[in-house]
Design an enzyme around this catalytic site. Sequence first.
Site, PDB file in Angstrom:
ATOM      1  CE  LYS A  30      -4.189   1.660   2.305  1.00 35.93           C
ATOM      2  NZ  LYS A  30      -3.886   3.097   2.275  1.00 35.93           N
ATOM      3  CG  ASP A  32       1.201   7.613   2.999  1.00 33.20           C
ATOM      4  OD1 ASP A  32       0.022   7.907   2.750  1.00 33.20           O
ATOM      5  OD2 ASP A  32       1.774   7.923   4.054  1.00 33.20           O
ATOM      6  CD  GLU A 175      -1.007   4.362   3.423  1.00 30.90           C
ATOM      7  OE1 GLU A 175      -1.924   5.078   3.860  1.00 30.90           O
ATOM      8  OE2 GLU A 175      -0.777   4.224   2.217  1.00 30.90           O
TER       9      GLU A 175
END
Length: 324
Positions: A30, A32, A175
């Site tokens: 993931k 950011d 993240e």
Amino acid sequence: MPPSISSPPSPMLATLGRPPAGEGWAFEMKWDGQRAVTDVRRDGIRLFSRNGNDITSAFPELTGPIAAAVDDHDVVLDGEIVALDAKGRPSFARLQRRMHVLRPTAQLRNEFPVTYYVFDVLDLDGESTVAKTYLERRRLLDGLGLSGRRVQVPPFWTDVDGDRMLDLAREHHLEGVVAKRVDSTYRPGRRAPEWIKTPLRKNTEVIVVGWVDGNGAARNGVGSLLLGAHDDDGDLIYVGHVGTGFSAALRRSLREQLAALERPTSPLAAPPPSRDAKGAHWVEPRLVGDVEYREYSGGSLRHPSWKGLRDDKTPDEIDLPGRH
């Protein structure tokens, strides 16, 4: 030659949850950053934010590298614009210096360069690919051979444990992770259970509904922001206040922005606790921001910290913490 799209497909969104167990899932890290759908045609290139705004002029250093990377293909890509720190990790704080600048100077672009991480392809040479499975779309994406200093295709993993992926994200200070069903089609504009995101730090979008003046070193800026979100009935309710995560310059800048939106009454459906509302300046609920927090059990966020404003999401999209 297909014409450039006048409005892009809305990106597919992930639901919030724990990493799934069992077979049939692919995992991505993931990032950011800021979601961006990119339409690349031989007659030009356009980048669109998650809510459909044209952000091409905000990231001019991406257009040439993306066009060169796709070679002579007409393609619609889905990905994330990230700003990397000195260790090569996505930094939302660095991206904040670029997100709200419509036409950045050369100096700003040099100080805070961005990279486009591509993780999906929605159209290739005039043929929609959204009905294909995740693995089929990834094969098409890999076949494009996208690479370069400003364009990258991050890897994905299958047949791996979700908790182990989360540990790897933690070790590399990322993240979190996103899990995607390998047989899932692309569902534009839908927040679908076939994609599950697991952030390492709890994070939520909020609507700024007011501010309280600072004092001491913060006397010329905001001391804290009052925050709201929509409940299940669509009412704008209070979810707490945040007073950390600001530099002195940001406190002053936010106060200037909010002063232009000031209104005499609260926009909330019900008044917040009097201890939080004392000395409050209320504003039109137009600005969306990101906060990190420890927990939310209803009523108020615990230990929130401000991350920054977002212009890629609209207030009507913001629901209660833990719902998105």
